[in-house]
Design an enzyme around this catalytic site. Structure first.
Site, PDB file in Angstrom:
ATOM      1  N   LYS A  96       0.882  -1.166   0.000  1.00 42.49           N
ATOM      2  CA  LYS A  96       0.000   0.000   0.000  1.00 42.49           C
ATOM      3  C   LYS A  96       0.918   1.213   0.000  1.00 42.49           C
ATOM      4  O   LYS A  96       1.561   1.532   0.998  1.00 42.49           O
ATOM      5  CB  LYS A  96      -0.911  -0.005   1.227  1.00 42.49           C
ATOM      6  CG  LYS A  96      -1.936   1.116   1.179  1.00 42.49           C
ATOM      7  CD  LYS A  96      -2.677   1.259   2.486  1.00 42.49           C
ATOM      8  CE  LYS A  96      -2.913   2.721   2.752  1.00 42.49           C
ATOM      9  NZ  LYS A  96      -3.369   2.990   4.107  1.00 42.49           N
ATOM     10  N   ASN A 206      -9.627   1.940   9.622  1.00 33.82           N
ATOM     11  CA  ASN A 206      -8.756   1.721  10.774  1.00 33.82           C
ATOM     12  C   ASN A 206      -9.242   2.494  11.992  1.00 33.82           C
ATOM     13  O   ASN A 206      -9.853   1.920  12.896  1.00 33.82           O
ATOM     14  CB  ASN A 206      -7.298   2.076  10.448  1.00 33.82           C
ATOM     15  CG  ASN A 206      -6.342   1.627  11.545  1.00 33.82           C
ATOM     16  OD1 ASN A 206      -6.725   1.268  12.656  1.00 33.82           O
ATOM     17  ND2 ASN A 206      -5.073   1.627  11.258  1.00 33.82           N
TER      18      ASN A 206
END
Lengths: 257, 65
Positions: A96, A206
């Protein structure tokens, strides 16, 4: 089923592993979310310290696929070196890719991002670029070799949801075949449901889970929202209109004419 | 010999990367390394010399978003 870099995924909910109150709550949240992919990172560790080793054992016990990030990198060179280090430690070509351009918003440096994506794709990495909703940048990232894009919904950790619906819709419409994963800014499950309803393929959450009062319950709520949004997309939402259309049939209405 | 390890000056006796990592207490840990900003793979650690003032990064798995 969603497929990223030829890997089929049942779950459209990716989960970050940072900022949980405890490792036990992180594990429980991953299970409650039904996540198959979690993001991880690399940080400096001093000799004798073992926190990184403990974390890595915990992730391996969960049996999920890891998506390492290059969080904190501000230059192409830093991001490329970090990607190499992550590939070795985590044993995956997935990365990522984050190249941060501005510290207040953590907005991606899309120029550096594109350059780093080109370098890493040529070296065999499978790049998940953390990008903005910009169409031209998206096209450049795809040219650079990316086969997945991760546009932001809003600044990381802000919980604002999908800030620029117009541009996100345009991005979805322009690249119908490219897996698009909303990364960053989602605050509550309804934001995630909205992303899936708009046709985005998945969301990465998250802070919204990790910092909730009850992270495990919130992880479950996000799983339900993602399932609902995905089902709604498949069912074909109606078009938005400006004026009313009667839902009750008007033929035979009483007291008329 | 003094080198910078994760930004801090440290004294190591070994003149190569694998030896320095052992000196610093990293034996048996899952870490990745870079010397002067360049990634050094595990297999190359035995053959990578270190010099006075080198900058060594030692990174371990960590929580991330």
């Amino acid at each position: 089923m969603l497929s990223v870099y030829d890997i089929p995924l049942r779950s459209r909910l990716f989960l970050g592993t940072a900022r949980y109150p405890s490792p036990a709550l992180l594990s429980a949240a991953v299970r409650a979310a039904g996540a198959e992919v979690v993001t991880v990172s690399l940080r400096r560790e001093s000799g004798g310290e073992r926190s990184g080793q403990g974390f890595w054992s915990l992730i391996r016990e969960l049996g999920v696929r890891v998506l390492p990030n290059t969080a904190g990198c501000h230059s192409v060179k830093e991001a490329v070196t970090t990607a190499h280090m992550a590939r070795e430690v985590f044993g995956t070509p997935w990365i990522k890719l984050e190249v941060i351009g501005e510290d207040d918003t953590l907005q991606p440096d899309v120029f550096g991002l594109t350059e780093a994506a080109r370098i890493l794709s040529a070296e065999g990495f499978q790049v998940f670029p953390y990008t903005t909703e910009d169409l031209v940048v998206a096209a450049r990232l795809l040219e650079a070799g990316c086969r997945v894009l991760m546009p932001w919904g809003a600044p990381i950790g802000s919980g604002r949801g999908l800030n620029n619906l117009f541009a996100l819709r345009a991005l979805r419409a322009h690249f119908p075949e490219v897996p698009l994963i909303i990364d960053a800014g989602i605050g509550v499950p309804s934001h995630a449901a909205q992303a899936l309803e708009l046709g985005f393929d998945a969301v990465l959450i998250n802070t919204a889970v990790a910092q909730a009062r009850d992270p495990v319950q919130m992880a479950g709520a996000f799983a339900q929202a993602v399932a609902a949004g995905s089902a709604a997309r498949a069912a074909g939402p109606i078009e938005v209109r400006d004026l009313a259309v009667p839902s009750t049939p008007v033929i035979g209405t009483a007291f008329r004419g | 010999m003094r080198i910078q390890v994760n930004g801090d000056w440290r004294e190591v006796s070994a003149g190569w990367l694998a030896g320095a990592l052992a000196d610093l207490g990293y034996a048996g840990t899952v870490v990745s390394t870079a010397v002067n900003g360049e990634f050094v793979a595990v297999q190359a650690r035995e053959h990578t010399p270190l010099a006075e003032g080198d900058r060594l990064e030692v990174l371990a798995p960590m929580q991330g978003g």
